[in-house]
Design a protein around this motif. Structure first.
Motif, mmCIF file in Angstrom:
data_model
loop_
_atom_site.group_PDB
_atom_site.id
_atom_site.type_symbol
_atom_site.label_atom_id
_atom_site.label_comp_id
_atom_site.label_asym_id
_atom_site.label_seq_id
_atom_site.Cartn_x
_atom_site.Cartn_y
_atom_site.Cartn_z
ATOM 1 N N LEU A 144 0.921 -1.110 0.010
ATOM 2 C CA LEU A 144 0.018 -0.065 -0.015
ATOM 3 C C LEU A 144 0.824 1.272 -0.131
ATOM 4 C CD1 LEU A 144 -2.867 0.597 0.213
ATOM 5 C CD2 LEU A 144 -2.867 0.829 2.403
ATOM 6 N N VAL A 145 1.829 1.153 0.778
ATOM 7 C CA VAL A 145 2.862 2.448 0.740
ATOM 8 C C VAL A 145 3.400 2.617 -0.530
ATOM 9 C CG1 VAL A 145 5.072 3.417 1.768
ATOM 10 C CG2 VAL A 145 3.261 2.043 3.316
ATOM 11 N N ILE A 146 3.875 1.462 -1.347
ATOM 12 C CA ILE A 146 4.480 1.644 -2.552
ATOM 13 C C ILE A 146 3.692 2.153 -3.615
ATOM 14 C CG2 ILE A 146 5.611 0.475 -4.439
ATOM 15 C CD1 ILE A 146 6.747 -1.466 -2.176
ATOM 16 N N GLU A 147 2.207 1.612 -3.508
ATOM 17 C CA GLU A 147 1.288 1.977 -4.594
ATOM 18 C C GLU A 147 0.394 2.667 -4.560
ATOM 19 O OE1 GLU A 147 -0.494 -1.858 -5.080
ATOM 20 O OE2 GLU A 147 1.495 -2.970 -5.620
ATOM 21 N N ASP A 148 0.030 3.309 -3.151
ATOM 22 C CA ASP A 148 -1.032 4.329 -3.080
ATOM 23 C C ASP A 148 -0.397 5.479 -2.350
ATOM 24 O OD1 ASP A 148 -3.202 5.883 -1.982
ATOM 25 O OD2 ASP A 148 -4.500 4.040 -1.244
ATOM 26 N N ARG A 149 -0.119 6.382 -3.237
ATOM 27 C CA ARG A 149 0.644 7.770 -2.893
ATOM 28 C C ARG A 149 -0.193 8.517 -1.999
ATOM 29 N NH1 ARG A 149 4.397 10.849 -6.005
ATOM 30 N NH2 ARG A 149 4.549 12.919 -5.336
ATOM 31 N N ALA A 150 -1.625 8.745 -2.124
ATOM 32 C CA ALA A 150 -2.407 9.526 -1.152
ATOM 33 C C ALA A 150 -2.238 8.885 0.204
ATOM 34 C CB ALA A 150 -3.599 9.423 -1.689
ATOM 35 N N THR A 151 -2.356 7.666 0.459
ATOM 36 C CA THR A 151 -2.109 7.020 1.933
ATOM 37 C C THR A 151 -0.715 7.330 2.245
ATOM 38 O OG1 THR A 151 -3.843 5.404 1.237
ATOM 39 C CG2 THR A 151 -2.294 4.732 2.942
ATOM 40 N N THR A 152 0.281 7.249 1.382
ATOM 41 C CA THR A 152 1.635 7.454 1.916
ATOM 42 C C THR A 152 1.863 8.647 2.233
ATOM 43 O OG1 THR A 152 2.419 5.482 0.521
ATOM 44 C CG2 THR A 152 4.043 7.331 1.313
ATOM 45 N N VAL A 153 1.480 9.671 1.413
ATOM 46 C CA VAL A 153 1.404 11.226 2.031
ATOM 47 C C VAL A 153 0.784 11.416 3.144
ATOM 48 C CG1 VAL A 153 1.167 13.495 1.075
ATOM 49 C CG2 VAL A 153 1.987 11.919 -0.570
ATOM 50 N N ALA A 154 -0.406 10.947 3.227
ATOM 51 C CA ALA A 154 -1.138 11.368 4.714
ATOM 52 C C ALA A 154 -0.432 10.754 5.748
ATOM 53 C CB ALA A 154 -2.549 10.629 4.485
ATOM 54 N N ALA A 155 0.204 9.518 5.621
ATOM 55 C CA ALA A 155 0.786 8.876 6.694
ATOM 56 C C ALA A 155 2.131 9.674 7.126
ATOM 57 C CB ALA A 155 1.017 7.433 6.429
ATOM 58 N N LEU A 156 2.850 10.178 6.057
ATOM 59 C CA LEU A 156 3.993 10.989 6.188
ATOM 60 C C LEU A 156 3.763 11.955 7.213
ATOM 61 C CD1 LEU A 156 5.704 10.184 2.968
ATOM 62 C CD2 LEU A 156 6.777 9.732 4.962
ATOM 63 N N LYS A 157 2.640 12.901 6.845
ATOM 64 C CA LYS A 157 2.425 14.118 7.344
ATOM 65 C C LYS A 157 1.661 13.895 8.689
ATOM 66 C CE LYS A 157 1.100 17.370 4.638
ATOM 67 N NZ LYS A 157 0.549 18.549 3.891
ATOM 68 N N GLU A 158 1.189 12.674 9.062
ATOM 69 C CA GLU A 158 0.959 12.549 10.523
ATOM 70 C C GLU A 158 2.096 12.282 11.314
ATOM 71 O OE1 GLU A 158 -1.790 9.146 11.045
ATOM 72 O OE2 GLU A 158 -3.088 9.882 9.763
ATOM 73 N N ILE A 159 3.443 11.538 10.784
ATOM 74 C CA ILE A 159 4.621 11.487 11.523
ATOM 75 C C ILE A 159 5.150 12.794 11.641
ATOM 76 C CG2 ILE A 159 6.793 10.294 11.352
ATOM 77 C CD1 ILE A 159 5.649 7.934 10.124
ATOM 78 N N PRO A 199 4.338 16.475 11.166
ATOM 79 C CA PRO A 199 3.142 17.411 10.992
ATOM 80 C C PRO A 199 3.699 18.682 10.065
ATOM 81 C CG PRO A 199 3.313 16.479 13.213
ATOM 82 C CD PRO A 199 4.348 16.030 12.581
ATOM 83 N N ASP A 200 5.073 19.011 10.093
ATOM 84 C CA ASP A 200 5.240 20.197 9.582
ATOM 85 C C ASP A 200 5.627 20.147 8.126
ATOM 86 O OD1 ASP A 200 7.557 18.651 10.283
ATOM 87 O OD2 ASP A 200 8.670 20.683 10.650
#
Length: 324
Positions: free
Chosen positions: A249-264, A266-267
């Motif tokens: 999912l991390v590799i294939e779903d860019r939106a999910t990956t970006v959202a998770a990155l911004k949770e870790i 925040p800035d």
């Protein structure tokens, strides 16, 4: 006279028994969750995003795993906790498997997370240092003594005919902001930065002198003791399969990956998050297993740094039992 219970009371009795049975089944399902503790070298990060996704999306829970995260101050303490049985999985550099086996501790890669190193060596834009060879007589920042960052500097110094200690001085300068502060104040001439910080700083007054992120080599994994995996095969399989589902999912779903990155982080800006996500699609291991060729390179590199290390064959260090 004796009085008989009213017939209408019987359905209520059976209803109560049925509710109790349902509640009992639900409770049994909850009790069936197996607690598994993952140790990080500081916190979950971009390259261990699959573990976060597997927790957030409920993949571990669906597989019967009650996942818990414990953050340690560095990779060494998490490995100590793994050996001591305080955690079941350590998110750490795969080279620890070889180092542990040299000490007589049987460990293995339970899941391959990243197939490249995560570090780049940066200098201020105005620095006279243009290549690694130019670091002769300079001070280089590493995260801490004995860390992967120190090993990478030692290896590349060897390749350039330089000796750490006499030609290059290495100083523990911490990570991220602490490393940058040491670079900005002149305490060090070049600094080691993880992938995300390297992306942030590159072109913003700093430039990359040497980049390990392009090298195909085992960079990060879930490590476990052989004894734990053999005694708990169902748990090991559940962890491997749930993590693999999240990794894809991390590799294939860019939106999910970006959202998770911004949770870790925040800035993190949308632009930088997008660049990190793009990089992860190339550096993460889609199969959950390192290639034999990349592992051979790791062993070769470690032999240069520490020739006393035990040679561990690929199948022993990377069994991949539940990912075939």
């Amino acid at each position: 006279m004796f009085k008989f219970a009213k017939p209408r009371a019987l359905p209520s009795l059976f209803h109560g028994l049925a509710v109790s049975l349902v509640l009992g089944v639900s409770a049994a399902g909850a009790w069936a969750q197996e607690r598994v503790v993952f140790g990080t070298p500081g916190a979950l990060s971009d390259n261990s995003l699959a573990v976060k996704i597997a927790i957030d999306k409920g993949f571990y829970k669906e597989a019967g795993i009650d996942a818990e995260i414990v953050n340690f101050k560095g990779g060494a303490p998490s490995i100590q906790a793994l050996v001591g049985g305080g955690i079941q999985y350590a998110i750490a550099a795969p080279e620890h498997v070889i180092r542990l086996k040299t000490r007589g501790v049987d460990a293995a890669v339970a899941f391959a997370l990243q197939g490249t190193h995560t570090y780049a060596l940066l200098v201020p834009e105005a620095s006279p240092v243009k290549s690694f060879a130019d670091l002769k007589g300079k001070r280089v920042g590493i995260t801490s003594a004995g860390s992967l960052t120190e090993n990478l500097i030692r290896l590349e110094a060897h390749e350039n005919g330089l000796a750490v200690g006499s030609d290059i001085e290495v100083l523990g300068a911490g990570v991220g902001a602490a490393q940058k502060a040491a670079l900005d104040t002149g305490r060090i001439d070049a600094g080691m930065f993880g992938n995300l910080d390297a992306i942030r700083l590159s072109g913003q007054g700093y430039r990359i002198v040497y980049d390990w992120r392009t090298q195909e080599i085992p960079g990060l994994a879930l490590l476990a003791l052989d004894s734990y995996v053999k005694e708990n095969p169902k748990i090991a399989q559940a962890v491997a399969e749930a993590t693999l589902k999240a990794q894809k999912l991390v590799i294939e779903d860019r939106a999910t990956t970006v959202a998770a990155l911004k949770e870790i982080y925040p800035d993190l800006s949308d632009e930088i998050a997008g660049k990190v996500a793009e990089g992860l699609s190339r550096s993460l291991v889609a199969s959950g297993r390192f290639s034999e060729a990349s592992y051979a390179r790791l062993q070769k590199d470690l032999a240069v740094i520490d020739p006393d290390l035990t040679t561990v064959d690929f199948a022993t260090a990377n069994p991949g039992t539940y990912l075939n």
